[in-house]
Design a protein around this motif. Sequence first.
Motif, PDB file in Angstrom:
ATOM      1  N   VAL A  26       0.938  -1.406  -0.032  1.00 54.53           N
ATOM      2  CA  VAL A  26      -0.028  -0.186  -0.131  1.00 54.53           C
ATOM      3  C   VAL A  26       0.763   1.090   0.100  1.00 54.53           C
ATOM      4  O   VAL A  26       0.681   2.184  -0.649  1.00 54.53           O
ATOM      5  CB  VAL A  26      -1.059   0.048   1.073  1.00 54.53           C
ATOM      6  N   ILE A  27       1.891   1.350   0.842  1.00 55.46           N
ATOM      7  CA  ILE A  27       2.877   2.668   0.971  1.00 55.46           C
ATOM      8  C   ILE A  27       3.841   2.276   0.029  1.00 55.46           C
ATOM      9  O   ILE A  27       4.882   3.427  -0.124  1.00 55.46           O
ATOM     10  CB  ILE A  27       3.478   2.747   2.256  1.00 55.46           C
ATOM     11  N   GLU A  28       4.096   1.515  -0.893  1.00 56.15           N
ATOM     12  CA  GLU A  28       4.919   1.357  -1.943  1.00 56.15           C
ATOM     13  C   GLU A  28       6.409   1.332  -1.416  1.00 56.15           C
ATOM     14  O   GLU A  28       7.411   2.015  -1.797  1.00 56.15           O
ATOM     15  CB  GLU A  28       4.813   2.202  -3.178  1.00 56.15           C
ATOM     16  N   VAL A  29       6.771   0.448  -0.370  1.00 56.52           N
ATOM     17  CA  VAL A  29       8.119   0.404  -0.036  1.00 56.52           C
ATOM     18  C   VAL A  29       8.672  -1.176   0.003  1.00 56.52           C
ATOM     19  O   VAL A  29       7.637  -2.203   0.245  1.00 56.52           O
ATOM     20  CB  VAL A  29       8.306   0.828   1.397  1.00 56.52           C
ATOM     21  N   ALA A  30       9.896  -1.525   0.282  1.00 59.59           N
ATOM     22  CA  ALA A  30      10.166  -2.811   0.197  1.00 59.59           C
ATOM     23  C   ALA A  30       9.632  -3.397   1.720  1.00 59.59           C
ATOM     24  O   ALA A  30       9.554  -2.696   2.541  1.00 59.59           O
ATOM     25  CB  ALA A  30      11.559  -3.093   0.426  1.00 59.59           C
ATOM     26  N   PRO A  31       9.248  -4.792   1.683  1.00 61.95           N
ATOM     27  CA  PRO A  31       8.668  -5.308   3.129  1.00 61.95           C
ATOM     28  C   PRO A  31       9.609  -5.107   4.046  1.00 61.95           C
ATOM     29  O   PRO A  31       9.324  -4.815   5.562  1.00 61.95           O
ATOM     30  CB  PRO A  31       8.538  -6.553   2.737  1.00 61.95           C
ATOM     31  N   ILE A  32      10.941  -5.094   3.982  1.00 62.24           N
ATOM     32  CA  ILE A  32      12.088  -5.030   5.069  1.00 62.24           C
ATOM     33  C   ILE A  32      11.631  -3.676   5.820  1.00 62.24           C
ATOM     34  O   ILE A  32      11.667  -3.571   7.038  1.00 62.24           O
ATOM     35  CB  ILE A  32      13.367  -5.090   4.533  1.00 62.24           C
ATOM     36  N   ARG A  33      11.194  -2.418   5.283  1.00 63.01           N
ATOM     37  CA  ARG A  33      11.080  -1.303   5.557  1.00 63.01           C
ATOM     38  C   ARG A  33       9.742  -1.269   6.901  1.00 63.01           C
ATOM     39  O   ARG A  33      10.028  -0.688   7.701  1.00 63.01           O
ATOM     40  CB  ARG A  33      10.692  -0.179   4.793  1.00 63.01           C
ATOM     41  N   VAL A  34       8.854  -2.299   6.483  1.00 61.32           N
ATOM     42  CA  VAL A  34       7.918  -2.259   7.299  1.00 61.32           C
ATOM     43  C   VAL A  34       8.336  -3.009   8.574  1.00 61.32           C
ATOM     44  O   VAL A  34       7.780  -2.897   9.824  1.00 61.32           O
ATOM     45  CB  VAL A  34       6.450  -2.933   6.535  1.00 61.32           C
ATOM     46  N   TYR A  35       8.793  -4.146   8.455  1.00 58.94           N
ATOM     47  CA  TYR A  35       9.422  -5.095   9.089  1.00 58.94           C
ATOM     48  C   TYR A  35      10.094  -4.386  10.520  1.00 58.94           C
ATOM     49  O   TYR A  35      10.142  -4.538  11.513  1.00 58.94           O
ATOM     50  CB  TYR A  35      10.295  -6.244   9.044  1.00 58.94           C
ATOM     51  N   GLU A  36      11.115  -3.431   9.770  1.00 60.62           N
ATOM     52  CA  GLU A  36      11.720  -2.628  10.618  1.00 60.62           C
ATOM     53  C   GLU A  36      10.901  -1.768  11.922  1.00 60.62           C
ATOM     54  O   GLU A  36      11.359  -1.827  12.815  1.00 60.62           O
ATOM     55  CB  GLU A  36      12.584  -1.920   9.761  1.00 60.62           C
ATOM     56  N   VAL A  37      10.022  -1.135  11.288  1.00 59.49           N
ATOM     57  CA  VAL A  37       8.894  -0.352  12.112  1.00 59.49           C
ATOM     58  C   VAL A  37       8.447  -1.226  13.250  1.00 59.49           C
ATOM     59  O   VAL A  37       8.270  -0.980  14.364  1.00 59.49           O
ATOM     60  CB  VAL A  37       7.932   0.223  11.262  1.00 59.49           C
ATOM     61  N   VAL A  38       7.918  -2.728  12.513  1.00 58.99           N
ATOM     62  CA  VAL A  38       7.134  -3.533  13.567  1.00 58.99           C
ATOM     63  C   VAL A  38       8.162  -3.888  14.514  1.00 58.99           C
ATOM     64  O   VAL A  38       7.866  -4.052  15.772  1.00 58.99           O
ATOM     65  CB  VAL A  38       6.650  -4.419  12.726  1.00 58.99           C
ATOM     66  N   THR A  39       9.262  -4.215  14.090  1.00 58.50           N
ATOM     67  CA  THR A  39      10.127  -4.833  15.112  1.00 58.50           C
ATOM     68  C   THR A  39      10.884  -3.762  16.251  1.00 58.50           C
ATOM     69  O   THR A  39      11.246  -4.069  17.339  1.00 58.50           O
ATOM     70  CB  THR A  39      11.476  -5.535  14.722  1.00 58.50           C
ATOM     71  N   PHE A  40      10.815  -2.370  15.755  1.00 64.12           N
ATOM     72  CA  PHE A  40      11.416  -1.488  16.414  1.00 64.12           C
ATOM     73  C   PHE A  40      10.230  -1.070  17.613  1.00 64.12           C
ATOM     74  O   PHE A  40      10.725  -0.998  18.796  1.00 64.12           O
ATOM     75  CB  PHE A  40      11.681  -0.150  15.695  1.00 64.12           C
ATOM     76  N   TYR A  41       9.014  -0.689  17.255  1.00 63.18           N
ATOM     77  CA  TYR A  41       8.056  -0.327  18.219  1.00 63.18           C
ATOM     78  C   TYR A  41       7.387  -1.751  19.099  1.00 63.18           C
ATOM     79  O   TYR A  41       6.662  -2.608  18.325  1.00 63.18           O
ATOM     80  CB  TYR A  41       6.929   0.375  17.551  1.00 63.18           C
ATOM     81  N   SER A  42       7.168  -1.285  20.268  1.00 65.05           N
ATOM     82  CA  SER A  42       6.699  -2.564  21.160  1.00 65.05           C
ATOM     83  C   SER A  42       5.331  -2.535  21.346  1.00 65.05           C
ATOM     84  O   SER A  42       4.596  -3.458  21.646  1.00 65.05           O
ATOM     85  CB  SER A  42       7.119  -2.274  22.604  1.00 65.05           C
ATOM     86  N   MET A  43       4.470  -1.356  20.696  1.00 65.85           N
ATOM     87  CA  MET A  43       3.101  -1.465  20.523  1.00 65.85           C
ATOM     88  C   MET A  43       2.639  -2.524  19.430  1.00 65.85           C
ATOM     89  O   MET A  43       1.267  -2.752  19.468  1.00 65.85           O
ATOM     90  CB  MET A  43       2.625  -0.218  20.172  1.00 65.85           C
TER      91      MET A  43
END
Length: 120
Positions: A98-115
């Motif tokens: 949806v946001i037109e980025v490589a999946p790793i960029r989303v994984y980085e956010v998910v693994t960084f934020y504890s929420m």
Amino acid sequence: MLTGLAAQRLHDIRQAFRISLQGSRSLSTALNYHLDSPDNNPDLPWEFSDANKEKVKEILSHYPSNSKQSAVIPLLDLAQRQHGGWLPVSAMNVVAKVIEVAPIRVYEVVTFYSMFNRTK
């Protein structure tokens, strides 16, 4: 040779890491890397519900078209709410598309934020 505050900080980090390893089967489990399972793997279909597709459009409308990636956190939150409080890797892949980025960029956010929860 570390002294004072730096030595204490290094000791604290090592202690926290030892605690995180207790009860874990492996280092990757302790660090909570993604491990494919029957209910969480990239091959499982996932998409936003029709109601949430409208919310996706509304969220994206708050950002310039060349800055869609800025919507990553609200979109992940929406996906997590839709999926019962956790984010499967297939949902993360949909957000990346949806946001037109490589999946790793989303994984980085998910693994960084504890929420964000990557398991049930």
